[in-house]
Design a protein around this motif. Structure first.
Motif, PDB file in Angstrom:
ATOM      1  N   ASP A  85     -81.690  15.204  86.151  1.00 23.86           N
ATOM      2  CA  ASP A  85     -82.446  16.338  85.450  1.00 23.86           C
ATOM      3  C   ASP A  85     -83.566  15.694  84.896  1.00 23.86           C
ATOM      4  O   ASP A  85     -84.626  16.411  84.969  1.00 23.86           O
ATOM      5  N   PHE A  86     -83.284  14.745  84.279  1.00 23.96           N
ATOM      6  CA  PHE A  86     -84.340  14.019  83.365  1.00 23.96           C
ATOM      7  C   PHE A  86     -85.491  13.569  84.043  1.00 23.96           C
ATOM      8  O   PHE A  86     -86.694  13.776  84.109  1.00 23.96           O
ATOM      9  N   PHE A  87     -85.080  12.946  85.246  1.00 20.56           N
ATOM     10  CA  PHE A  87     -86.234  12.544  86.413  1.00 20.56           C
ATOM     11  C   PHE A  87     -86.872  13.603  86.929  1.00 20.56           C
ATOM     12  O   PHE A  87     -88.242  13.721  87.103  1.00 20.56           O
ATOM     13  N   ALA A  88     -86.308  14.795  87.302  1.00 21.66           N
ATOM     14  CA  ALA A  88     -87.057  16.108  87.848  1.00 21.66           C
ATOM     15  C   ALA A  88     -87.928  16.613  86.696  1.00 21.66           C
ATOM     16  O   ALA A  88     -88.963  17.015  86.903  1.00 21.66           O
ATOM     17  N   MET A  89     -87.535  16.532  85.350  1.00 25.71           N
ATOM     18  CA  MET A  89     -88.344  16.964  84.357  1.00 25.71           C
ATOM     19  C   MET A  89     -89.670  16.171  84.276  1.00 25.71           C
ATOM     20  O   MET A  89     -90.782  16.880  84.192  1.00 25.71           O
ATOM     21  N   VAL A  90     -89.400  14.902  84.217  1.00 24.93           N
ATOM     22  CA  VAL A  90     -90.533  14.168  84.179  1.00 24.93           C
ATOM     23  C   VAL A  90     -91.605  14.230  85.366  1.00 24.93           C
ATOM     24  O   VAL A  90     -92.886  14.450  85.213  1.00 24.93           O
ATOM     25  N   THR A  91     -91.113  14.351  86.638  1.00 20.87           N
ATOM     26  CA  THR A  91     -91.866  14.785  87.718  1.00 20.87           C
ATOM     27  C   THR A  91     -92.648  15.914  87.733  1.00 20.87           C
ATOM     28  O   THR A  91     -93.793  16.036  87.991  1.00 20.87           O
ATOM     29  N   THR A  92     -91.936  16.818  87.148  1.00 27.76           N
ATOM     30  CA  THR A  92     -92.569  18.421  86.867  1.00 27.76           C
ATOM     31  C   THR A  92     -93.810  18.236  86.005  1.00 27.76           C
ATOM     32  O   THR A  92     -94.718  18.675  85.947  1.00 27.76           O
ATOM     33  N   HIS A  93     -93.491  17.467  84.708  1.00 24.78           N
ATOM     34  CA  HIS A  93     -94.375  17.586  83.606  1.00 24.78           C
ATOM     35  C   HIS A  93     -95.552  16.759  83.832  1.00 24.78           C
ATOM     36  O   HIS A  93     -96.669  16.730  83.214  1.00 24.78           O
ATOM     37  N   TYR A  94     -95.090  15.621  84.355  1.00 27.00           N
ATOM     38  CA  TYR A  94     -96.155  14.498  84.484  1.00 27.00           C
ATOM     39  C   TYR A  94     -96.023  13.635  86.129  1.00 27.00           C
ATOM     40  O   TYR A  94     -95.559  12.657  86.066  1.00 27.00           O
ATOM     41  N   PRO A  95     -96.831  14.581  86.888  1.00 24.95           N
ATOM     42  CA  PRO A  95     -96.710  14.278  88.273  1.00 24.95           C
ATOM     43  C   PRO A  95     -97.094  12.703  88.392  1.00 24.95           C
ATOM     44  O   PRO A  95     -96.755  11.955  89.463  1.00 24.95           O
ATOM     45  N   ALA A  96     -97.937  12.220  87.747  1.00 31.63           N
ATOM     46  CA  ALA A  96     -98.549  10.998  87.722  1.00 31.63           C
ATOM     47  C   ALA A  96     -97.540   9.994  87.592  1.00 31.63           C
ATOM     48  O   ALA A  96     -97.667   8.546  88.061  1.00 31.63           O
ATOM     49  N   TYR A  97     -96.371  10.189  86.932  1.00 26.68           N
ATOM     50  CA  TYR A  97     -95.137   9.037  86.566  1.00 26.68           C
ATOM     51  C   TYR A  97     -94.341   9.243  87.479  1.00 26.68           C
ATOM     52  O   TYR A  97     -93.447   8.374  87.616  1.00 26.68           O
ATOM     53  N   LYS A  98     -94.617   9.914  88.681  1.00 28.37           N
ATOM     54  CA  LYS A  98     -93.436  10.173  89.561  1.00 28.37           C
ATOM     55  C   LYS A  98     -93.162   8.424  90.458  1.00 28.37           C
ATOM     56  O   LYS A  98     -91.917   8.152  90.573  1.00 28.37           O
ATOM     57  N   PRO A  99     -93.990   7.875  90.553  1.00 27.87           N
ATOM     58  CA  PRO A  99     -93.839   6.420  91.221  1.00 27.87           C
ATOM     59  C   PRO A  99     -92.782   5.555  90.306  1.00 27.87           C
ATOM     60  O   PRO A  99     -92.382   4.687  90.566  1.00 27.87           O
ATOM     61  N   HIS A 100     -92.828   5.929  88.852  1.00 30.41           N
ATOM     62  CA  HIS A 100     -92.198   5.197  88.148  1.00 30.41           C
ATOM     63  C   HIS A 100     -90.641   5.033  88.117  1.00 30.41           C
ATOM     64  O   HIS A 100     -89.826   4.845  87.458  1.00 30.41           O
ATOM     65  N   ILE A 101     -90.317   6.334  88.922  1.00 30.17           N
ATOM     66  CA  ILE A 101     -88.872   6.615  89.198  1.00 30.17           C
ATOM     67  C   ILE A 101     -88.232   5.856  90.332  1.00 30.17           C
ATOM     68  O   ILE A 101     -87.056   5.602  90.279  1.00 30.17           O
ATOM     69  N   THR A 102     -88.991   5.286  90.999  1.00 30.97           N
ATOM     70  CA  THR A 102     -88.689   4.131  92.065  1.00 30.97           C
ATOM     71  C   THR A 102     -89.133   2.837  92.226  1.00 30.97           C
ATOM     72  O   THR A 102     -88.677   2.092  93.076  1.00 30.97           O
ATOM     73  N   SER A 103     -90.081   2.721  91.316  1.00 32.41           N
ATOM     74  CA  SER A 103     -90.614   1.368  91.274  1.00 32.41           C
ATOM     75  C   SER A 103     -89.978   0.225  91.092  1.00 32.41           C
ATOM     76  O   SER A 103     -88.806   0.320  90.291  1.00 32.41           O
ATOM     77  N   ASP A 104     -90.597  -1.029  91.512  1.00 30.72           N
ATOM     78  CA  ASP A 104     -89.553  -2.291  91.290  1.00 30.72           C
ATOM     79  C   ASP A 104     -89.277  -2.537  89.922  1.00 30.72           C
ATOM     80  O   ASP A 104     -88.353  -2.999  89.371  1.00 30.72           O
ATOM     81  N   VAL A 105     -90.287  -2.366  88.972  1.00 32.75           N
ATOM     82  CA  VAL A 105     -90.482  -2.807  87.665  1.00 32.75           C
ATOM     83  C   VAL A 105     -89.334  -1.689  87.002  1.00 32.75           C
ATOM     84  O   VAL A 105     -88.709  -2.193  85.954  1.00 32.75           O
ATOM     85  N   ALA A 106     -89.140  -0.620  87.083  1.00 32.94           N
ATOM     86  CA  ALA A 106     -88.367   0.260  86.768  1.00 32.94           C
ATOM     87  C   ALA A 106     -86.784   0.001  86.951  1.00 32.94           C
ATOM     88  O   ALA A 106     -86.061  -0.354  86.208  1.00 32.94           O
ATOM     89  N   VAL A 107     -86.766  -0.154  88.459  1.00 35.17           N
ATOM     90  CA  VAL A 107     -85.070  -0.629  88.688  1.00 35.17           C
ATOM     91  C   VAL A 107     -84.781  -1.933  88.156  1.00 35.17           C
ATOM     92  O   VAL A 107     -83.434  -2.437  88.359  1.00 35.17           O
ATOM     93  N   ASN A 108     -85.875  -2.822  88.045  1.00 30.24           N
ATOM     94  CA  ASN A 108     -85.430  -4.116  87.448  1.00 30.24           C
ATOM     95  C   ASN A 108     -85.473  -4.316  86.029  1.00 30.24           C
ATOM     96  O   ASN A 108     -85.428  -5.270  85.280  1.00 30.24           O
ATOM     97  N   TYR A 109     -85.838  -3.055  85.378  1.00 28.39           N
ATOM     98  CA  TYR A 109     -86.040  -2.989  83.825  1.00 28.39           C
ATOM     99  C   TYR A 109     -84.614  -3.468  83.084  1.00 28.39           C
ATOM    100  O   TYR A 109     -83.813  -3.255  83.402  1.00 28.39           O
ATOM    101  N   LEU A 110     -85.064  -4.414  81.902  1.00 26.30           N
ATOM    102  CA  LEU A 110     -83.893  -4.874  81.270  1.00 26.30           C
ATOM    103  C   LEU A 110     -82.684  -5.465  82.137  1.00 26.30           C
ATOM    104  O   LEU A 110     -81.539  -5.725  82.013  1.00 26.30           O
ATOM    105  N   ALA A 111     -83.311  -6.361  83.014  1.00 20.95           N
ATOM    106  CA  ALA A 111     -82.681  -7.223  84.001  1.00 20.95           C
ATOM    107  C   ALA A 111     -81.365  -8.067  83.195  1.00 20.95           C
ATOM    108  O   ALA A 111     -80.554  -8.446  84.014  1.00 20.95           O
ATOM    109  N   ASP A 112     -81.858  -8.532  82.040  1.00 21.34           N
ATOM    110  CA  ASP A 112     -80.709  -9.234  81.366  1.00 21.34           C
ATOM    111  C   ASP A 112     -79.536  -8.690  81.140  1.00 21.34           C
ATOM    112  O   ASP A 112     -78.623  -9.276  80.729  1.00 21.34           O
ATOM    113  N   PHE A 113     -79.685  -7.254  81.093  1.00 23.80           N
ATOM    114  CA  PHE A 113     -78.195  -6.774  80.865  1.00 23.80           C
ATOM    115  C   PHE A 113     -77.627  -6.070  81.984  1.00 23.80           C
ATOM    116  O   PHE A 113     -78.081  -5.208  82.559  1.00 23.80           O
ATOM    117  N   SER A 114     -76.635  -6.841  82.321  1.00 24.80           N
ATOM    118  CA  SER A 114     -75.987  -6.629  83.866  1.00 24.80           C
ATOM    119  C   SER A 114     -75.271  -5.376  83.750  1.00 24.80           C
ATOM    120  O   SER A 114     -75.178  -4.792  84.977  1.00 24.80           O
TER     121      SER A 114
END
Ligand SMILES: [Zn+2]
Length: 308
Positions: free
Chosen positions: A121-150
């Motif tokens: 729901d939250f990702f859908a809200m972000v995509t609707t309100h901020y279309p420019a942020y859509k890539p941040h839902i699949t980016s490598d940086v995002a999916v590897n964020y806080l990598a130290d916390f397994s």
């Protein structure tokens, strides 16, 4: 080294089972697996800490953030085991202010069947309100964020990356407000379910538990605030508890483990005798205002604490 055990959320039929929440039975198992003589009552821990007579096997029990679930669920277990704990209280909620992090957590827990339902729901809200942020839902940086916390899932990482690195505080708050409205989330009711009231604090104090400081508004980065603002945080917290309990608090825990040398100086000037961090990491020249704690989650998963 002696350390405190740090507790936050508990769940039962009334208090929902959010991330990291444990049941009364979990607490019983944890306490049952410890040698009872090692678990010191809070006043004994305080006395020994100041006298320098704590031993490596000593433990104490600490409850942060004035959560009602602790009073309702953990306190009866403490009674059963005959233990007195430290309760670290932040004051702003007693003046009618909301603490958004805690409120949002509650909303995520009660308004969605699973945490992933909330994330989608939250990702859908972000995509609707901020279309420019859509890539941040699949980016490598995002999916590897806080990598130290397994223990974080992929969606946990994407969500935290959006919340903490991409959206402004205001934009995030706006999205959450909109989601809560869409779900007809009853904030007032949530507040009464989430936090203790003054009577609970008085009852704990009268029952021999120790009520300690945890700042006024629970900033996530208190250690980055200017000294004057830090002083305000702890003076307001001290004043609130002093008025309510008739004694000056002399113990504390650092909210989100955040402090700097100014904080320690301020706490000392307010007469605070001992303070707790939120982990057991090494500290150079550890003071009595930086005693270690271990999150109960790490103990519950450790072999030593598995029930027989
Ligand atoms: Zn806290």
């Amino acid at each position: 080294m002696a350390y405190g055990i740090m507790f936050h959320h508990f769940h039962d039929a009334i208090h929902p089972q959010g991330q990291g929440a444990i049941s009364a039975d979990d607490l019983k198992n944890l306490l049952g697996a410890l040698n009872s003589a090692d678990v010191l009552d809070a006043p004994v821990w305080l006395e020994k800490a100041m006298a320098g007579t704590l031993e490596p096997h000593h433990r104490c029990l600490t409850f942060d953030d004035a959560l009602l679930c602790q009073y309702d669920i953990a306190l009866p277990v403490l009674k059963q085991f005959g233990k007195k704990a430290f309760w670290f209280i932040y004051s702003s909620i007693f003046q009618g202010n909301l603490e958004p992090l805690e409120l949002y957590r509650y909303f995520r827990t009660v308004a969605f069947a699973t945490i992933d339902d909330f994330y989608l729901d939250f990702f859908a809200m972000v995509t609707t309100h901020y279309p420019a942020y859509k890539p941040h839902i699949t980016s490598d940086v995002a999916v590897n964020y806080l990598a130290d916390f397994s223990f974080y899932t992929r969606n946990d990482r994407i969500f935290r990356h959006l919340r903490d690195e991409i959206l402004t505080t205001e934009a995030y708050a706006q999205l959450m407000t909109e989601m809560m409205a869409a779900h007809h989330f009853d904030t007032k009711r949530a507040v009464s379910q989430l936090w203790m009231n003054p009577d609970h604090l008085v009852a704990l104090h009268q029952d021999g538990h120790i009520i300690g400081l945890h700042s006024n508004s629970h900033p996530t980065r208190l250690g980055r605030l200017p000294p004057e603002q830090q002083l305000q945080e702890y003076v307001a917290n001290t004043t609130h508890l002093e008025r309510l309990l008739g004694v000056s608090p002399c113990t504390m825990a650092h909210p989100c483990n955040s402090y700097n040398p100014d904080t320690l100086r301020i706490l000392q000037s307010l007469g605070v005798k001992i303070g707790f961090r939120s982990n057991r990491a090494e500290v150079e020249q550890r003071t009595l205002l930086e005693m270690p704690r271990e999150d109960h989650i790490n103990l519950l998963s450790a072999q030593d604490y598995q029930p027989q």
